[in-house]
Write a protein that holds these residues in place. Structure first.
Motif, PDB file in Angstrom:
ATOM      1  N   ILE A 251       0.951  -1.244  -0.067  1.00  0.00           N
ATOM      2  CA  ILE A 251      -0.106  -0.278  -0.140  1.00  0.00           C
ATOM      3  C   ILE A 251       0.778   1.202   0.109  1.00  0.00           C
ATOM      4  O   ILE A 251       0.480   2.332  -0.509  1.00  0.00           O
ATOM      5  CB  ILE A 251      -0.896   0.034   1.358  1.00  0.00           C
ATOM      6  N   VAL A 267      -8.797   0.971  -0.168  1.00  0.00           N
ATOM      7  CA  VAL A 267      -7.975  -0.369   0.213  1.00  0.00           C
ATOM      8  C   VAL A 267      -8.997  -1.177   0.427  1.00  0.00           C
ATOM      9  O   VAL A 267      -9.854  -0.980   1.483  1.00  0.00           O
ATOM     10  CB  VAL A 267      -7.351   0.151   1.347  1.00  0.00           C
ATOM     11  N   ALA A 291      -4.550   6.253   2.309  1.00  0.00           N
ATOM     12  CA  ALA A 291      -5.714   5.753   1.383  1.00  0.00           C
ATOM     13  C   ALA A 291      -6.903   6.730   1.355  1.00  0.00           C
ATOM     14  O   ALA A 291      -6.997   7.498   2.512  1.00  0.00           O
ATOM     15  CB  ALA A 291      -6.210   4.528   2.267  1.00  0.00           C
ATOM     16  N   ILE A 294     -11.219   2.840   2.837  1.00  0.00           N
ATOM     17  CA  ILE A 294     -10.796   1.534   3.153  1.00  0.00           C
ATOM     18  C   ILE A 294     -11.886   0.716   3.729  1.00  0.00           C
ATOM     19  O   ILE A 294     -12.920   1.342   4.332  1.00  0.00           O
ATOM     20  CB  ILE A 294      -9.861   1.638   4.196  1.00  0.00           C
TER      21      ILE A 294
END
Ligand code: PLP
Length: 481
Positions: A251, A267, A291, A294
């Motif tokens: 990531i 994510v 991110a 998520i």
């Protein structure tokens, strides 16, 4: 048969309620006596249900007795500790009881005013959950039913971010949109692309390395190539805990590319996201602070009854911009000072789902939850060690969490027969009724998966699983010799 035109009287409700709780207690107490996987044929359950509904009311006792007579024979027992298939998800006592309260209240949290406590408990519990997972404070949470729907909303927000005119103009405003995910990403990502007008051709699948992780260099190559060819990259989906092997995409490196090319990073941590509460697992969450959205599913590995998926986004304003549409009848005098959760997605009606997450967190406490997750990871690792030590089984993927991918490799068997052997082995294991495992295919190899994530799973269940696998392996080997 009784002619009825009003609800249960309180005394009848109480007595029936006691019977239901007694039934549930008996079910969970005796869960290990059931076959994990039922041995029935398609249509058998339907046949037991009359073709016509009753004209007049039936006794509650009769209705309840049909659970054992009609439903149980066709139930795959997800609550069974030898259910080690898919991502084994189980419901704990406090979660089940919270669900009863939620149904009793039957609140609908469309807007704050339609049930203020529903909105405020949801917001607060998701703040708790975010702090347990140590996600940044800038993430705002919302509950959807499943990870598929959470990812749909993440990708919808990404679309809104890069193609703001799509809300009004629809698909015609999407000029060759491109979304990236790894070859190992869950099918829900492509489904979201289908639903959002991106189309399956708008999804570019990026190659993975030998550990099934997305290769960032391949991602960058694909983005560059697409830009040269007139596509419009808008979103990357990275996965922490892919469905087949639980591999973890890098990531942090992916997030760098997202910043470089100004792409939304979603994510998918549907299964493994809960492990972010464990300091020793933080290595898998590097870069999570970058991110844009998520998803994690407490219904997968946090003992909350299905369904409850938690979605966080750093950019709730964009999600709201994508979905907020307020008809006259839903306008309230509190709108300027409250959250109306309907603004953050497709659905209007909203069940009081947060109650079950709230109960589970309070009942076990954060330390209790951590201990259970650690036990599952330890048990899965012990199973993986057993596979590694065996000369007739092999591991087919690393085991970062609590999912083990393996296959049998009987001595002397040709490589081309291994797939069929393992397929039949899995059928034999499952047909014992004592264990339920599922499969995937990795590098063209038929792969058996064993998952430890159930609230009732103890060491003896893992040892039991080993025995069943070994026993069925020996029997199958003998039949082909
Ligand atoms: C990584 C991942 N994402 C998404 C999903 C879809 O989950 P749901 O059933 O909550 O939509 C799954 C299902 O197992 C999954 O493994």
């Amino acid at each position: 048969m009784t002619k009825r035109n009003s609800d249960m009287q309180p005394s009848e409700f109480l007595n029936a309620g006691k019977e239901v709780i007694e039934w549930a207690t008996r079910y969970l107490t005796n869960i290990e006596n059931y076959r994990v996987l039922p041995s029935i044929k398609p249509g058998e359950i339907e046949k037991l249900i009359p073709n016509k509904p009753p004209e007049f009311g039936e006794d509650f006792e009769t209705i309840l007795s049909d659970i054992d007579r009609i439903v149980i024979p066709g139930i795959t027992h997800w609550q069974h500790p030898k259910f080690m298939a898919y991502f084994a998800s189980t419901a704990s006592g406090p979660g089940i009881l919270a669900d009863i309260i939620s149904s009793t209240l039957n609140s609908n949290g469309m807007v704050w005013k339609s049930s203020p406590a529903l909105t405020e408990v949801e917001c607060k519990v998701l703040d708790w959950y975010r702090s347990i997972l140590e996600f940044p404070d800038s993430f705002k949470g919302i509950i959807y039913d499943t990870a598929s729907i959470s990812s749909f909303h993440g990708i919808a927000a990404a679309r809104e971010y890069k193609f703001p005119e799509s809300r009004n103009k629809g698909m015609s405003s999407l000029s060759h949109p491109r979304l990236y995910c790894s070859e190992q990403a869950h099918s829900s990502i492509e489904k979201a692309a289908i639903a959002l007008g991106i189309g399956m051709e708008g999804v570019r699948k990026i190659k993975v390395d030998s550990e099934f992780k997305m290769i960032p260099e391949e991602l960058e190559k694909a983005i560059e190539e697409d830009i040269r060819n007139g596509y419009s990259p808008f979103c990357v989906v990275g996965t922490i805990g892919t469905t087949s092997t639980t591999s973890v995409d890098p990531i942090d490196e992916i997030s760098e590319l997202c910043r470089k090319y100004d792409l939304w990073l979603h994510v998918d941590a549907a299964y493994a996201g809960v492990t972010s509460m464990l300091p020793e697992m933080k290595k898998y969450f590097k870069g999570i602070e970058y991110a844009d959205s998520i998803v994690t599913n407490p219904h997968k590995w946090l003992f909350v009854p299905i369904d409850l998926s938690v979605f966080y986004t750093k950019r709730p304003d964009i999600l709201k911009r994508a979905f907020s549409l307020v008809p006259e009848y839903l306008k309230t005098d509190a709108d300027s000072e409250v959250e109306n959760l309907m603004d953050y997605g497709i659905q209007l009606g909203r069940r009081f789902r947060s109650l079950k997450l709230w109960f589970v967190i309070r009942y076990f406490g954060v330390e209790g939850l951590k201990e259970i997750l650690r036990k599952h990871i330890r048990l899965a690792q012990s199973f993986a060690d057993w596979i590694k030590k065996s000369s007739e089984f092999e591991l087919l993927a690393p085991v970062p969490f609590s999912t083990v991918c393996f296959r049998a490799v009987p001595k002397g068997m040709d490589a081309q027969n291994l797939n069929e052997f393992n397929k039949v082995l899995l059928e034999h294991i499952n047909s014992t009724g004592k264990l339920f495992l599922t499969h995937t295919v990795l590098n063209n190899k038929f792969t058996i998966r064993l998952v430890v994530s159930g609230i009732r799973q103890e060491e003896r269940h893992i040892l039991g699983a080993r025995e069943i696998i070994q026993e069925e392996f020996e029997i199958l080997k003998r039949t082909i010799q």
